[in-house]
Write a protein that holds these residues in place. Structure first.
Motif, PDB file in Angstrom:
ATOM      1  N   ASP A  22       5.963  -1.122   2.797  1.00 41.51           N
ATOM      2  CA  ASP A  22       4.834   0.355   2.484  1.00 41.51           C
ATOM      3  C   ASP A  22       3.731   0.822   3.415  1.00 41.51           C
ATOM      4  O   ASP A  22       3.523   1.698   3.605  1.00 41.51           O
ATOM      5  CB  ASP A  22       4.757   0.478   0.750  1.00 41.51           C
ATOM      6  N   LEU A  23       3.141  -0.335   3.749  1.00 44.18           N
ATOM      7  CA  LEU A  23       2.011  -0.333   3.986  1.00 44.18           C
ATOM      8  C   LEU A  23       2.340   0.438   5.910  1.00 44.18           C
ATOM      9  O   LEU A  23       1.342   1.436   5.762  1.00 44.18           O
ATOM     10  CB  LEU A  23       0.922  -1.591   5.110  1.00 44.18           C
ATOM     11  N   LEU A  39       1.168  -1.166   0.141  1.00 46.40           N
ATOM     12  CA  LEU A  39      -0.080   0.027  -0.421  1.00 46.40           C
ATOM     13  C   LEU A  39       0.776   0.968   0.257  1.00 46.40           C
ATOM     14  O   LEU A  39       1.140   1.633   0.455  1.00 46.40           O
ATOM     15  CB  LEU A  39      -1.067  -0.215   1.283  1.00 46.40           C
ATOM     16  N   LYS A  40       1.193   1.941  -0.756  1.00 48.05           N
ATOM     17  CA  LYS A  40       1.351   3.018  -0.848  1.00 48.05           C
ATOM     18  C   LYS A  40       0.586   4.722  -0.502  1.00 48.05           C
ATOM     19  O   LYS A  40      -0.777   4.898  -0.445  1.00 48.05           O
ATOM     20  CB  LYS A  40       1.725   3.804  -2.374  1.00 48.05           C
ATOM     21  N   TYR A  41       1.170   5.528   0.576  1.00 49.04           N
ATOM     22  CA  TYR A  41       0.685   6.673   0.655  1.00 49.04           C
ATOM     23  C   TYR A  41       0.033   7.438  -0.116  1.00 49.04           C
ATOM     24  O   TYR A  41       0.581   7.548  -0.932  1.00 49.04           O
ATOM     25  CB  TYR A  41       1.207   7.207   1.752  1.00 49.04           C
ATOM     26  N   ASP A  42      -1.619   7.926   0.455  1.00 51.40           N
ATOM     27  CA  ASP A  42      -1.961   8.777  -1.234  1.00 51.40           C
ATOM     28  C   ASP A  42      -2.288   9.741  -0.051  1.00 51.40           C
ATOM     29  O   ASP A  42      -3.241  10.575   0.288  1.00 51.40           O
ATOM     30  CB  ASP A  42      -3.068   8.301  -1.532  1.00 51.40           C
ATOM     31  N   TYR A  78       1.094   3.554   6.937  1.00 51.99           N
ATOM     32  CA  TYR A  78      -0.186   3.796   7.986  1.00 51.99           C
ATOM     33  C   TYR A  78       0.573   4.849   9.271  1.00 51.99           C
ATOM     34  O   TYR A  78      -0.660   5.705   9.517  1.00 51.99           O
ATOM     35  CB  TYR A  78      -0.060   2.389   8.571  1.00 51.99           C
ATOM     36  N   GLY A  79       1.670   4.933   9.490  1.00 54.04           N
ATOM     37  CA  GLY A  79       2.392   5.756  10.006  1.00 54.04           C
ATOM     38  C   GLY A  79       1.723   7.453   9.262  1.00 54.04           C
ATOM     39  O   GLY A  79       1.764   8.241  10.101  1.00 54.04           O
ATOM     40  N   ARG A  80       2.140   7.233   8.322  1.00 56.98           N
ATOM     41  CA  ARG A  80       1.345   9.091   7.710  1.00 56.98           C
ATOM     42  C   ARG A  80       0.054   9.174   7.721  1.00 56.98           C
ATOM     43  O   ARG A  80      -0.212  10.573   7.880  1.00 56.98           O
ATOM     44  CB  ARG A  80       2.398   9.254   6.236  1.00 56.98           C
ATOM     45  N   PHE A 131      -7.820   2.587  12.108  1.00 56.37           N
ATOM     46  CA  PHE A 131      -6.007   2.089  12.593  1.00 56.37           C
ATOM     47  C   PHE A 131      -6.650   0.511  13.123  1.00 56.37           C
ATOM     48  O   PHE A 131      -6.636   0.014  14.197  1.00 56.37           O
ATOM     49  CB  PHE A 131      -5.209   2.592  13.097  1.00 56.37           C
ATOM     50  N   GLY A 132      -6.803  -0.301  12.325  1.00 51.20           N
ATOM     51  CA  GLY A 132      -6.886  -2.059  12.842  1.00 51.20           C
ATOM     52  C   GLY A 132      -6.129  -2.871  11.900  1.00 51.20           C
ATOM     53  O   GLY A 132      -7.487  -4.351  12.489  1.00 51.20           O
ATOM     54  N   SER A 133      -5.236  -3.055  11.348  1.00 46.89           N
ATOM     55  CA  SER A 133      -4.216  -4.040  11.035  1.00 46.89           C
ATOM     56  C   SER A 133      -4.198  -5.050  11.675  1.00 46.89           C
ATOM     57  O   SER A 133      -3.212  -4.374  12.473  1.00 46.89           O
ATOM     58  CB  SER A 133      -4.051  -3.224   9.635  1.00 46.89           C
ATOM     59  N   ALA A 134      -3.555  -6.437  11.163  1.00 52.80           N
ATOM     60  CA  ALA A 134      -3.061  -7.284  11.474  1.00 52.80           C
ATOM     61  C   ALA A 134      -1.633  -7.534  11.283  1.00 52.80           C
ATOM     62  O   ALA A 134      -0.399  -7.777  11.227  1.00 52.80           O
ATOM     63  CB  ALA A 134      -3.299  -8.249  11.113  1.00 52.80           C
ATOM     64  N   THR A 135      -1.408  -6.421   9.811  1.00 52.38           N
ATOM     65  CA  THR A 135       0.334  -6.842   9.516  1.00 52.38           C
ATOM     66  C   THR A 135       0.636  -5.443   8.961  1.00 52.38           C
ATOM     67  O   THR A 135       1.459  -5.410   8.677  1.00 52.38           O
ATOM     68  CB  THR A 135      -0.241  -6.912   7.729  1.00 52.38           C
TER      69      THR A 135
END
Length: 316
Positions: free
Chosen positions: A139-140, A112-115, A144-146, A129-133
């Protein structure tokens, strides 16, 4: 009604059939759509809410299948991305009591790329924000952080579910805990399983776990306890909210159904921050979310088992 943005993985669950919880003995699998953020997005949309999924799938039929499932469940997929990398897969085994074992084969979710164009649409909406990975690098994790920073700057209501998976963090649990800290510090609402609360807080007593997690920074905590209901904790009070009796056949997605239902109810508020002040309102919401989680365990597969509003309201 607020929009709820769900960020993270969308993947294929290959569920082992008729062999209990030992994947080594499985030879027949059924394909289902999965991934915690995708499940939450579907849970919200099936109840009539507005959910948008931000994540990445692979090329070919698996990727198309997954995006099609979200569309069929009325989730907005306009922000979803596709990668040349194969779609992420999870192999899942289910014991007689509905509990699960996982083995992951990571692929496109980590691409996943930041948009940057999404940032302004976060304004005054809900970001989950509920991703296991998402904390596994690549990139994810960067995206996620951004997106987390964007949510903080756009007056968003922030929800966090760490979704710890032991298979992904063998002998690196301390790193997982450390990476969760910024989210727990700033989130308005944190949802934990019993295992997650004890792991992150470093305590076994649930009330002590809540005290530690509040000290880190989060205002509102819900700890799901399966058939025993949910512990709701704020900085000033703690309440055990009972669930409804069911006979579980598959607990996959129960926590996602719970937080999805809770976020759906919050999205109906003019100001989601109201839950931080009105404990009686929040207790009622958790009671409804418990129903959604319980109903989801009574069938196989997370997304097909998520209740709609009519099914939820039929449970008194």
């Amino acid at each position: 009604m607020k929009k709820v943005y769900c960020i993270g993985e969308l993947l294929i669950d290959f569920i082992a059939e008729n062999q209990g919880n030992d994947l080594s003995k499985a030879d027949v699998f059924t394909k289902k759509a999965g991934g915690a953020p995708a499940n939450v997005a579907c849970a919200i949309a099936k109840l009539g809410g507005l959910s948008k999924f931000i994540g990445c799938v692979g090329p070919g039929q698996f990727g198309s299948f997954l995006l099609g499932v979200l569309e069929d469940n009325h989730v907005d997929i306009s922000l979803a991305q596709r990668s040349k990398t194969f779609t992420t897969i999870a192999f899942v085994s289910i014991a007689e009591d509905g509990e699960r074992d996982f083995v992951f084969s990571r692929g496109a979710d980590k691409k996943l790329k930041y948009d940057s164009s999404i940032k302004n649409s976060f304004q005054d909406n809900i970001i989950h924000f509920g991703s296991a990975t998402a904390l596994l690098g690549g990139d994810l994790e960067a995206a996620y952080g951004r997106y987390f920073f964007d949510a903080l700057t756009q007056n968003s209501f922030i929800s966090f579910d760490p979704n710890f998976r032991a298979d992904l963090w063998k002998e690196e649990e301390a790193i997982f805990v450390k990476k969760c800290m910024p989210f727990i510090q700033k989130a308005h609402l944190c949802k934990f399983s019993l295992e997650e609360a004890q792991l992150i807080a470093g305590k076994t007593n649930l009330e002590e776990c809540c005290d530690v997690l509040h000290e880190i920074g989060t205002k509102t905590i819900v700890i799901t306890l399966g058939g025993d209901g949910t512990l709701l904790s704020t900085e000033n009070t703690k309440h055990k909210i009972p669930s409804i009796p069911v006979t579980p056949v598959d607990t996959t997605g129960a926590g996602d159904a719970f937080i999805g239902c809770l976020l759906y109810q919050i999205s109906l508020l003019h100001d989601p921050m109201q839950i931080l002040e009105d404990i009686d309102l929040l207790k009622g919401m958790v009671k409804e979310a418990n129903k959604a989680g319980a109903l989801t365990t009574t069938n196989f597969g997370a997304i097909p088992s998520l209740p709609n509003l009519e099914q939820l309201q039929a449970i008194k």
